[in-house]
Design an enzyme around this catalytic site. Structure first.
Site, PDB file in Angstrom:
ATOM      1  N   GLU A   1      27.372 117.219   4.866  1.00  0.00           N
ATOM      2  CA  GLU A   1      26.972 115.517   4.854  1.00  0.00           C
ATOM      3  C   GLU A   1      28.080 114.863   5.847  1.00  0.00           C
ATOM      4  O   GLU A   1      28.127 113.706   5.722  1.00  0.00           O
ATOM      5  CB  GLU A   1      27.248 115.220   3.272  1.00  0.00           C
ATOM      6  CG  GLU A   1      26.336 115.927   2.332  1.00  0.00           C
ATOM      7  CD  GLU A   1      26.881 115.207   0.962  1.00  0.00           C
ATOM      8  OE1 GLU A   1      26.097 114.145   0.668  1.00  0.00           O
ATOM      9  OE2 GLU A   1      27.754 115.725   0.417  1.00  0.00           O
TER      10      GLU A   1
ATOM     11  N   TYR B   1      13.568 124.746   3.527  1.00  0.00           N
ATOM     12  CA  TYR B   1      13.032 124.271   2.403  1.00  0.00           C
ATOM     13  C   TYR B   1      13.487 122.656   2.742  1.00  0.00           C
ATOM     14  O   TYR B   1      14.414 122.542   3.176  1.00  0.00           O
ATOM     15  CB  TYR B   1      13.374 124.679   0.836  1.00  0.00           C
ATOM     16  CG  TYR B   1      14.827 124.493   0.528  1.00  0.00           C
ATOM     17  CD1 TYR B   1      15.149 123.102   0.301  1.00  0.00           C
ATOM     18  CD2 TYR B   1      15.689 125.278   0.584  1.00  0.00           C
ATOM     19  CE1 TYR B   1      16.568 122.781  -0.297  1.00  0.00           C
ATOM     20  CE2 TYR B   1      17.142 125.206   0.307  1.00  0.00           C
ATOM     21  CZ  TYR B   1      17.365 124.022  -0.119  1.00  0.00           C
ATOM     22  OH  TYR B   1      18.681 123.678  -0.396  1.00  0.00           O
TER      23      TYR B   1
ATOM     24  N   CYS C   1      18.397 117.934   1.352  1.00  0.00           N
ATOM     25  CA  CYS C   1      18.083 117.328  -0.052  1.00  0.00           C
ATOM     26  C   CYS C   1      18.151 115.877   0.260  1.00  0.00           C
ATOM     27  O   CYS C   1      18.272 115.015  -0.726  1.00  0.00           O
ATOM     28  CB  CYS C   1      18.868 117.820  -1.212  1.00  0.00           C
ATOM     29  SG  CYS C   1      20.715 117.897  -0.673  1.00  0.00           S
TER      30      CYS C   1
ATOM     31  N   ARG D   1     -20.116 105.286  13.529  1.00  0.00           N
ATOM     32  CA  ARG D   1     -18.952 105.564  13.881  1.00  0.00           C
ATOM     33  C   ARG D   1     -18.144 106.126  12.496  1.00  0.00           C
ATOM     34  O   ARG D   1     -18.835 106.412  11.279  1.00  0.00           O
ATOM     35  CB  ARG D   1     -18.056 103.879  13.659  1.00  0.00           C
ATOM     36  CG  ARG D   1     -18.291 103.133  12.257  1.00  0.00           C
ATOM     37  CD  ARG D   1     -17.607 101.872  12.380  1.00  0.00           C
ATOM     38  NE  ARG D   1     -18.054 101.167  11.233  1.00  0.00           N
ATOM     39  CZ  ARG D   1     -17.977  99.725  11.529  1.00  0.00           C
ATOM     40  NH1 ARG D   1     -17.661  99.095  12.539  1.00  0.00           N
ATOM     41  NH2 ARG D   1     -18.098  99.172  10.205  1.00  0.00           N
TER      42      ARG D   1
ATOM     43  N   THR E   1      21.415 114.390   4.248  1.00  0.00           N
ATOM     44  CA  THR E   1      21.057 113.511   5.351  1.00  0.00           C
ATOM     45  C   THR E   1      21.379 112.100   5.034  1.00  0.00           C
ATOM     46  O   THR E   1      21.496 111.144   6.145  1.00  0.00           O
ATOM     47  CB  THR E   1      19.815 113.855   5.894  1.00  0.00           C
ATOM     48  OG1 THR E   1      18.713 113.678   4.807  1.00  0.00           O
ATOM     49  CG2 THR E   1      19.665 115.279   6.579  1.00  0.00           C
ATOM     50  N   ASN E   2      21.577 111.877   3.632  1.00  0.00           N
ATOM     51  CA  ASN E   2      21.990 110.480   3.500  1.00  0.00           C
ATOM     52  C   ASN E   2      23.164 110.024   3.911  1.00  0.00           C
ATOM     53  O   ASN E   2      23.314 109.180   4.752  1.00  0.00           O
ATOM     54  CB  ASN E   2      21.682 110.104   2.018  1.00  0.00           C
ATOM     55  CG  ASN E   2      20.495 110.266   1.165  1.00  0.00           C
ATOM     56  OD1 ASN E   2      19.540 110.318   2.171  1.00  0.00           O
ATOM     57  ND2 ASN E   2      20.290 110.588   0.054  1.00  0.00           N
TER      58      ASN E   2
ATOM     59  N   LYS F   1     -18.134 101.653  19.645  1.00  0.00           N
ATOM     60  CA  LYS F   1     -19.381 101.361  19.200  1.00  0.00           C
ATOM     61  C   LYS F   1     -20.164 101.776  20.696  1.00  0.00           C
ATOM     62  O   LYS F   1     -21.158 102.413  20.601  1.00  0.00           O
ATOM     63  CB  LYS F   1     -19.423  99.945  18.967  1.00  0.00           C
ATOM     64  CG  LYS F   1     -20.893  99.665  18.452  1.00  0.00           C
ATOM     65  CD  LYS F   1     -21.145  98.069  18.417  1.00  0.00           C
ATOM     66  CE  LYS F   1     -20.629  97.736  16.876  1.00  0.00           C
ATOM     67  NZ  LYS F   1     -20.718  96.474  16.516  1.00  0.00           N
TER      68      LYS F   1
ATOM     69  N   MET G   1     -13.938  90.723  14.987  1.00  0.00           N
ATOM     70  CA  MET G   1     -14.292  90.033  16.323  1.00  0.00           C
ATOM     71  C   MET G   1     -15.998  89.382  15.910  1.00  0.00           C
ATOM     72  O   MET G   1     -16.434  89.517  15.155  1.00  0.00           O
ATOM     73  CB  MET G   1     -14.003  90.970  17.368  1.00  0.00           C
ATOM     74  CG  MET G   1     -12.693  91.226  17.534  1.00  0.00           C
ATOM     75  SD  MET G   1     -12.366  92.289  19.062  1.00  0.00           S
ATOM     76  CE  MET G   1     -13.375  93.811  18.421  1.00  0.00           C
TER      77      MET G   1
ATOM     78  N   ARG H   1     -22.408  92.016  20.956  1.00  0.00           N
ATOM     79  CA  ARG H   1     -21.454  92.667  19.768  1.00  0.00           C
ATOM     80  C   ARG H   1     -20.243  93.144  20.413  1.00  0.00           C
ATOM     81  O   ARG H   1     -20.180  93.688  21.492  1.00  0.00           O
ATOM     82  CB  ARG H   1     -22.070  93.705  18.817  1.00  0.00           C
ATOM     83  CG  ARG H   1     -23.319  93.296  18.223  1.00  0.00           C
ATOM     84  CD  ARG H   1     -23.709  94.501  17.619  1.00  0.00           C
ATOM     85  NE  ARG H   1     -25.135  94.478  17.172  1.00  0.00           N
ATOM     86  CZ  ARG H   1     -25.494  94.054  15.644  1.00  0.00           C
ATOM     87  NH1 ARG H   1     -24.667  94.057  14.971  1.00  0.00           N
ATOM     88  NH2 ARG H   1     -26.697  93.883  15.453  1.00  0.00           N
TER      89      ARG H   1
ATOM     90  N   ARG I   1      21.787 116.162  -9.176  1.00  0.00           N
ATOM     91  CA  ARG I   1      22.885 115.232  -9.335  1.00  0.00           C
ATOM     92  C   ARG I   1      23.803 115.423 -10.591  1.00  0.00           C
ATOM     93  O   ARG I   1      23.033 114.346 -11.466  1.00  0.00           O
ATOM     94  CB  ARG I   1      22.567 113.850  -8.809  1.00  0.00           C
ATOM     95  CG  ARG I   1      22.112 113.832  -7.190  1.00  0.00           C
ATOM     96  CD  ARG I   1      21.885 112.577  -6.860  1.00  0.00           C
ATOM     97  NE  ARG I   1      21.688 112.230  -5.600  1.00  0.00           N
ATOM     98  CZ  ARG I   1      20.436 112.019  -4.868  1.00  0.00           C
ATOM     99  NH1 ARG I   1      19.492 112.265  -5.338  1.00  0.00           N
ATOM    100  NH2 ARG I   1      20.463 111.887  -3.564  1.00  0.00           N
TER     101      ARG I   1
ATOM    102  N   GLY J   1     -15.805  93.623  11.600  1.00  0.00           N
ATOM    103  CA  GLY J   1     -15.858  92.215  11.275  1.00  0.00           C
ATOM    104  C   GLY J   1     -14.789  91.137  11.892  1.00  0.00           C
ATOM    105  O   GLY J   1     -14.746  90.080  11.474  1.00  0.00           O
TER     106      GLY J   1
ATOM    107  N   SER K   1      23.072 122.885   2.325  1.00  0.00           N
ATOM    108  CA  SER K   1      22.007 121.868   2.115  1.00  0.00           C
ATOM    109  C   SER K   1      22.546 120.651   2.780  1.00  0.00           C
ATOM    110  O   SER K   1      23.458 120.211   2.649  1.00  0.00           O
ATOM    111  CB  SER K   1      21.809 121.697   0.561  1.00  0.00           C
ATOM    112  OG  SER K   1      20.768 120.505   0.423  1.00  0.00           O
TER     113      SER K   1
ATOM    114  N   HIS L   1     -17.726  93.294   3.066  1.00  0.00           N
ATOM    115  CA  HIS L   1     -16.617  93.184   3.816  1.00  0.00           C
ATOM    116  C   HIS L   1     -15.293  93.566   2.895  1.00  0.00           C
ATOM    117  O   HIS L   1     -14.457  94.360   3.227  1.00  0.00           O
ATOM    118  CB  HIS L   1     -16.550  91.702   4.417  1.00  0.00           C
ATOM    119  CG  HIS L   1     -15.196  91.567   5.161  1.00  0.00           C
ATOM    120  ND1 HIS L   1     -14.099  90.877   4.470  1.00  0.00           N
ATOM    121  CD2 HIS L   1     -14.620  91.785   6.367  1.00  0.00           C
ATOM    122  CE1 HIS L   1     -13.055  90.796   5.140  1.00  0.00           C
ATOM    123  NE2 HIS L   1     -13.184  91.437   6.464  1.00  0.00           N
TER     124      HIS L   1
HETATM  125  C1  PEP Z   1      22.825 112.827   0.838  1.00  0.00           C
HETATM  126  O1  PEP Z   1      23.949 112.321   0.943  1.00  0.00           O
HETATM  127  O2  PEP Z   1      22.038 112.981   1.509  1.00  0.00           O
HETATM  128  C2  PEP Z   1      22.780 113.470  -0.721  1.00  0.00           C
HETATM  129  C3  PEP Z   1      21.716 114.199  -0.843  1.00  0.00           C
HETATM  130  O3  PEP Z   1      23.831 112.857  -1.594  1.00  0.00           O
HETATM  131  P1  PEP Z   1      23.814 111.562  -2.233  1.00  0.00           P
HETATM  132  O4  PEP Z   1      22.472 110.815  -1.964  1.00  0.00           O
HETATM  133  O5  PEP Z   1      23.901 111.830  -3.709  1.00  0.00           O
HETATM  134  O6  PEP Z   1      24.810 111.028  -1.784  1.00  0.00           O
HETATM  135 MG    MG Z   2      25.790 112.671  -0.299  1.00  0.00          MG
END
Ligand code: PEP
Ligand code: MG
Length: 910
Positions: A775, A882, A862, A345, A797-798, A31, A112, A101, A574, A110, A794, A467
């Site tokens: 994986e 991707y 994925c 602002r 990453t889980n 301000k 403070m 202020r 899946r 509002g 692919s 407010h």
């Molecule tokens: C993973 O492991 O990232 C994956 C996409 O496979 P899922 O979640 O089916 O194990």
């Molecule tokens: Mg998996």
């Protein structure tokens, strides 16, 4: 140390912090910095000065005492303001009154404290009477000072003061404080002073210098107040920034009919429409507008009564937008026909408005396309995919007479919950996982924790800039305000509207998109994203981004949604999800528990047509785009009943047998026992200590090649059939959980043989790709070997995160991971935001190795991280082709991918 900058010293402040505007905002608060800046560009701003955020931090460090020299610097700045205005602080003949202020680097509306009309006492008030010849104005200003000072600075409660006002309104039979007579105000001033003595044990300070010092200290302290702390936690604002304090010449919107005060946004903060939007009141002071207890007028009406002031205001709004290149939220006052700006602002806005304003401003040439893309947060896009009330459910509610009222639609979205009338209760219910609607006559900063806890907010009073509206918009809470026909009785804990009495705990449904309030629970549905501005913005995102966005979809309708949301392929289907359908599960169980080859093949035959149909559906929807189908992944026991359930069912049956009525019933029970025991023996055979590391993924395919063959046959029969219909089919077959290249070599053989056989039978050639998920850390480290056999990889990453951390996600997210996150051992949940240092490094190694063996290998991700903006930034940097994410994350991922590209390219281009 320079603690104080006057508004005409903004150049000096800029030089002192090394020229960056961000640093000026850090020093003076948003301000204060903007007041100086407005003054610099010629916008009429009442003279004043800013005490720095450093002074606030020093005050806190010194345990609530002023740093050396601060009082002297304030006094000299005050002299400067006296010169600029020709008035004198504390002088009864020509008094300067000031406001005090807060103003932090990031606006905390509002949260403070503020004190207005500082500098008045009995003598000054008497002197002002000679000068202004308006008793009403003078005594109204005086009573406001005492009231604010008592509650804000001296810690008194609001109620005793409101009670006094209510008593006078009642006596005069008026509804508005501005209609009270001068005698009333005289009495009110005396009663207020008495209240101060009674409730704080001290007198209201008559010395203007004491008033100013105490007010400055109160604003400093309010930085650490509960509501400011709550707000910072919710808005992710650091706690060590401190607030600036702005001391500014008072201008009066309550000096008669040619005076007014108001707040306005340079564009509509709810929809983003390019029109001024705001509220104002004639003959009023600032807090009357925001508090929502007087019915305000819409800003356009200022044009009817004061056309030249309105014209000037529009010009200033435009100039400020051009200057800051963003939508502005402004406070203004008209004092006897002269316009003053008190604040500007960047305005808070809904997701919908954020998108429209970014797109419009780009098309108006105010900002570049890349800037427009960077202005919208990926979370904003998420809003467009949020539930709205289902049309049918709404229609039925209207038919039933459950639509109670319509108020102002200030923050869009649908919310359903039990009504609570106070913020603490709302928070308690929310903590117990009960959805809540917070209903209040109007909201105050003290209510924010309840608003954040609630699904939605409804108030009976207040306008678009109240407010409640501002806070709801900022946090994306659906809100309806100013429902004037609704009466909320806080002591009775009821809400009365349209002749109905709603009790605390009853269900309400709010539609913040059109302002409707319903009794009961309406059903919600997710809308299609057909907002033209969002469509345009995402189109720009597609032009800029370098990483493609695909979707994880198992069913044709998911694929359809994904395609509608802009997915350019299916990155993961899946296949096992299809096995869980009620009519298929018994066949799947038969296949798993079969004791002979013939029995198993028979069951597989039964599954084949189902799978073929599913795949054909996906191919049709994704005509011309790649579809990655992953062969079965989970351990087989997941399809069987649990060992524990079977054991307890067997125990039940054994008890039932004792009371069997006749032989026939006994035989039936014996048969059931037989069946269940058989199933339990099979389940026992599949029981593993660590199923996550057990017989699953490619291992299953290797041990049960007939299963692989059935799935491959289904894929190719579907692909041949659909391609004969003229559809461009691009299947990619993916092997899960590979850890050694030999697994892949073996599966590829089986798969190619079956694929070849089907294509021969059908007389159709299908171009397909063969690949695998990465994986398992071993697969990442040997990706060069794997790439000899895989045309694509692919990253799952889980699993890759689970295996890299040796953490079982499903167990840990309910257990120790929660502690790790709250203790700060881990900054982020690695299953939500990709772990750059560990998993990210494995991905980088895998990519480099895979490309060394097969330079044109297709690579994507994925896992869940595929739809998370910070993770997408890493995937962009790694150069993946991707990301694949849930259909609902596709639009968010498109924007996040564009932002990643813009960020790495550096300065925004055209
Ligand atoms: C993973 O492991 O990232 C994956 C996409 O496979 P899922 O979640 O089916 O194990
Ligand atoms: Mg998996």
């Amino acid at each position: 140390m320079k603690w104080v900058y006057t508004f005409d010293e903004v150049d000096k402040a800029e030089a002192d912090v090394g020229g960056s505007w961000d640093a000026v905002r850090g020093l003076l608060g948003g301000k204060g910095a903007n007041l100086g800046d407005m003054h610099r560009i010629g916008v009429p701003v009442p003279p004043g000065f800013t005490i720095t955020t450093k002074a606030c931090n020093e005050y806190i460090k010194l345990e609530e005492s002023f740093p050396n020299d601060l009082v002297d610097q304030v006094e000299s700045a005050l002299r400067h303001v006296e010169e600029a205005t020709g008035k004198k602080f504390g002088d009864a003949n020509n008094p300067l009154l000031v406001s005090c202020r807060s103003g932090a680097k990031f606006s905390m509306p509002g949260m403070m404290d503020t004190v207005l009309n500082i500098g008045m006492n009995d003598q000054v008030a008497a002197g002002m009477l000679d000068h202004f010849d308006d008793d009403h104005f003078v005594y109204d200003s005086y009573r406001r000072l005492i009231q604010m000072f008592a509650t804000v600075v001296m810690g008194a409660r609001e109620e005793p003061f409101e009670d006094v006002l209510a008593e006078h309104r009642e006596r005069r039979k008026v509804t508005d404080d501005s209609e009270l007579g001068v005698e009333d105000l005289h009495q009110i001033v005396d009663q207020f002073k008495e209240n101060v003595r009674k409730y704080t044990g001290r007198d209201f300070p008559a010395d203007p210098n004491d008033q100013l010092r105490m007010a400055i200290a109160a604003v400093f302290r309010s930085w650490n107040g509960k509501r400011a702390n709550d707000y910072r936690n919710a808005a992710n604002i650091p706690h060590d920034l401190g607030t600036g304090v702005n001391v500014q010449t008072m201008v009066f919107g309550n000096m008669g009919g040619d005076s007014a005060t108001g707040v306005a946004m340079s564009r509509n903060a709810t929809t983003g429409e390019p029109n001024l939007e705001g509220d104002f009141l004639f003959h009023a002071q600032g807090e009357d507008v925001v508090a929502g207890n007087r019915r305000t007028d819409r800003i356009e009406m200022l044009g009817d009564k004061m056309p030249s002031v309105f014209g000037q205001f529009r010009e200033i709004a435009k100039a400020l937008e051009d200057h800051y290149r963003d939508m502005q939220d402004m406070e203004f006052t008209v004092e006897q026909g002269k316009l003053w700006l008190l604040q500007t602002r960047d305005g808070k806005r809904t997701a919908q408005a954020a998108v429209r304003i970014a797109v419009d401003m780009c098309e108006e040439g105010l900002i570049t396309r890349n800037e427009a893309l960077m202005r919208v947060q990926p979370d904003h896009v998420d809003f467009f995919l949020h539930p709205q009330f289902a049309a049918e459910s709404r229609h039925e509610a209207v038919q039933r007479g459950d639509m109670l009222a319509t108020g102002l639609n200030v923050s869009p979205g649908a919310a359903v919950g039990r009504v609570a009338f106070d913020p603490d209760l709302a928070q308690r219910w929310a903590d117990e996982d009960k959805p809540v609607i917070l209903a209040r006559p109007e909201t105050k900063p003290d209510d924010v924790h309840g608003m954040l806890a609630a699904e939605g907010v409804v108030t009976s009073r207040g306008g678009r800039t109240s407010h409640a509206a501002l806070v709801a918009r900022q946090f994306g809470k659906p809100a309806v305000v100013g429902v004037s026909e609704m009466h909320i009785d806080l002591s009775d804990r009821t809400l009365t509207v349209a002749g109905r009495v709603i009790h605390e705990g009853d269900w309400l449904s709010l539609d913040g998109t059109n302002g409707q309030v319903f009794h009961g629970r309406l059903e919600t549905e997710v809308p299609d994203i057909d907002d033209p501005w969002l469509t345009k913005l995402l189109g720009w995102a597609d032009d800029v981004r370098e990483i493609d966005v695909w979707a994880n979809a198992d069913y044709p309708q998911d694929a359809e949604r994904a395609r509608g949301y802009g997915a350019r392929g299916i990155g993961l289907c899946r296949t096992e999800h299809m096995f869980f359908e009620p009519e298929r599960l018994p066949i799947v169980q038969r296949m798993i528990t079969a004791e002979t080859r013939a029995e198993r093949e028979d069951a597989l035959e039964g599954l084949l047509p189902h799978q073929r149909e599913d795949f054909a559906g996906l191919f049709r929807v994704m005509d011309g785009l790649p579809v990655i189908i992953r062969l079965i992944d989970p351990p087989l026991h997941e399809f069987l009943p649990s060992w524990e359930d079977l054991t307890s069912e067997l125990a039940d049956l054994k008890i039932q047998i004792r009371s069997a009525a006749n032989l026939e019933e006994m035989n039936r029970i014996l048969e059931a026992i037989d069946e269940k025991s058989h199933m339990r023996t099979r389940v026992e055979a599949f029981r593993e200590q660590n199923p996550m590391l057990g017989l699953r993924g490619v291992r299953l395919g290797i041990l049960r090649p007939t299963l692989t063959r059935m799935q491959v046959r289904a894929i190719f029969e579907a692909a041949c059939a659909v391609s004969l219909d003229g559809i461009d089919v691009q299947p990619e077959i993916m092997i899960p959980l590979t850890s050694h290249v030999a697994e892949l070599a073996r599966q590829r053989e089986v798969l190619e043989e079956e694929a070849e056989a089907v294509m021969q039978e059908q007389g159709v050639t299908i171009n397909y790709k063969f690949g695998t998920m990465i994986e398992v850390p071993r697969a990442a480290l040997t990706a060069d070997q794997i790439a000899e056999y895989a045309e694509f990889i692919s990253f799952g990453t889980n699993d890759l995160t689970q295996m890299t951390y040796a953490i079982s996600r499903d167990d840990a997210e309910r257990g120790f991971l929660v502690d790790y996150l709250s203790n700060g051992i881990l900054e982020d949940n690695p299953f939500f935001t990709i772990d750059r240092d560990g998993v990210g490094q494995l991905m980088e190694i895998a990519l480099t190795k895979a490309k060394s063996a097969r330079p044109d290998i297709e690579a994507g991700i994925c896992g869940e991280h595929g739809g998370e903006p910070r993770s997408i930034a890493l995937f962009h940097e790694l150069g993946l082709d991707y990301v694949s994410c849930s259909p609902f994350r596709v639009p968010i991922a498109r924007l996040a991918a564009a932002q990643a590209a813009i960020s790495t390219k550096g300065a925004p281009a055209g």
